[in-house]
Scaffold this motif. Structure first.
Motif, PDB file in Angstrom:
ATOM      1  N   GLY A   1      39.835  36.687  42.645  1.00  0.00           N
ATOM      2  CA  GLY A   1      39.039  35.775  43.454  1.00  0.00           C
ATOM      3  C   GLY A   1      37.586  36.203  43.451  1.00  0.00           C
ATOM      4  O   GLY A   1      37.278  37.394  43.410  1.00  0.00           O
ATOM      5  N   GLY A   2      36.686  35.235  43.464  1.00  0.00           N
ATOM      6  CA  GLY A   2      35.263  35.534  43.525  1.00  0.00           C
ATOM      7  C   GLY A   2      34.545  35.414  42.198  1.00  0.00           C
ATOM      8  O   GLY A   2      33.339  35.649  42.125  1.00  0.00           O
ATOM      9  N   LEU A   3      35.272  35.045  41.127  1.00  0.00           N
ATOM     10  CA  LEU A   3      34.621  34.842  39.835  1.00  0.00           C
ATOM     11  C   LEU A   3      33.821  33.549  39.877  1.00  0.00           C
ATOM     12  O   LEU A   3      34.380  32.486  40.095  1.00  0.00           O
ATOM     13  N   LYS A   4      32.520  33.654  39.674  1.00  0.00           N
ATOM     14  CA  LYS A   4      31.673  32.475  39.824  1.00  0.00           C
ATOM     15  C   LYS A   4      30.951  32.047  38.550  1.00  0.00           C
ATOM     16  O   LYS A   4      30.392  30.978  38.503  1.00  0.00           O
ATOM     17  N   GLY A   5      30.950  32.872  37.545  1.00  0.00           N
ATOM     18  CA  GLY A   5      30.226  32.485  36.339  1.00  0.00           C
ATOM     19  C   GLY A   5      30.121  33.629  35.359  1.00  0.00           C
ATOM     20  O   GLY A   5      30.762  34.665  35.507  1.00  0.00           O
ATOM     21  N   GLU A   6      29.271  33.399  34.346  1.00  0.00           N
ATOM     22  CA  GLU A   6      29.146  34.376  33.265  1.00  0.00           C
ATOM     23  C   GLU A   6      28.651  35.734  33.748  1.00  0.00           C
ATOM     24  O   GLU A   6      29.043  36.764  33.203  1.00  0.00           O
ATOM     25  N   HIS A   7      27.805  35.757  34.778  1.00  0.00           N
ATOM     26  CA  HIS A   7      27.318  37.049  35.282  1.00  0.00           C
ATOM     27  C   HIS A   7      28.474  37.875  35.848  1.00  0.00           C
ATOM     28  O   HIS A   7      28.494  39.093  35.704  1.00  0.00           O
ATOM     29  N   CYS A   8      29.455  37.207  36.477  1.00  0.00           N
ATOM     30  CA  CYS A   8      30.631  37.917  36.984  1.00  0.00           C
ATOM     31  C   CYS A   8      31.459  38.463  35.820  1.00  0.00           C
ATOM     32  O   CYS A   8      31.903  39.609  35.846  1.00  0.00           O
ATOM     33  N   ARG A   9      31.667  37.623  34.808  1.00  0.00           N
ATOM     34  CA  ARG A   9      32.435  38.049  33.637  1.00  0.00           C
ATOM     35  C   ARG A   9      31.774  39.260  32.979  1.00  0.00           C
ATOM     36  O   ARG A   9      32.423  40.255  32.688  1.00  0.00           O
ATOM     37  N   ASP A  10      30.471  39.167  32.781  1.00  0.00           N
ATOM     38  CA  ASP A  10      29.739  40.255  32.125  1.00  0.00           C
ATOM     39  C   ASP A  10      29.832  41.551  32.930  1.00  0.00           C
ATOM     40  O   ASP A  10      30.003  42.630  32.367  1.00  0.00           O
ATOM     41  N   ARG A  11      29.717  41.429  34.242  1.00  0.00           N
ATOM     42  CA  ARG A  11      29.757  42.610  35.119  1.00  0.00           C
ATOM     43  C   ARG A  11      31.128  43.285  35.055  1.00  0.00           C
ATOM     44  O   ARG A  11      31.223  44.506  34.947  1.00  0.00           O
ATOM     45  N   ILE A  12      32.195  42.480  35.119  1.00  0.00           N
ATOM     46  CA  ILE A  12      33.549  43.032  35.066  1.00  0.00           C
ATOM     47  C   ILE A  12      33.814  43.651  33.699  1.00  0.00           C
ATOM     48  O   ILE A  12      34.317  44.775  33.603  1.00  0.00           O
TER      49      ILE A  12
END
Length: 70
Positions: free
Chosen positions: A10-21
């Motif tokens: 939960g909390g995935l909002k976009g490419e910045h989240c993907r990149d960070r993870i």
């Protein structure tokens, strides 16, 4: 021993989240692959279970501010 686990996050909002993870998890010792699917909100991780302790990946995702969903 190589293992693969998939988590609904939960909390995935976009490419910045993907990149960070992807950046954070791929730098953990024992992790050989990270795939973040924004559409299904799932994170799949390939890792060596002899190096990565049980619960450590979940704990790391929660530290980054994401929730693990059933």
């Amino acid at each position: 021993m190589q293992k693969k686990s998939t988590y609904r996050v939960g909390g995935l909002k976009g490419e910045h989240c993907r990149d960070r993870i992807e950046h954070t998890l791929s730098h953990l010792d024992g992790v050989s692959g990270v795939d973040v699917d924004l559409t299904s909100k799932k994170v799949t991780i390939e890792y060596n279970s002899e190096v990565v302790a049980d619960g450590y990946i979940e704990e790391t995702l929660q530290t980054l501010g994401y929730s693990i969903q059933g």
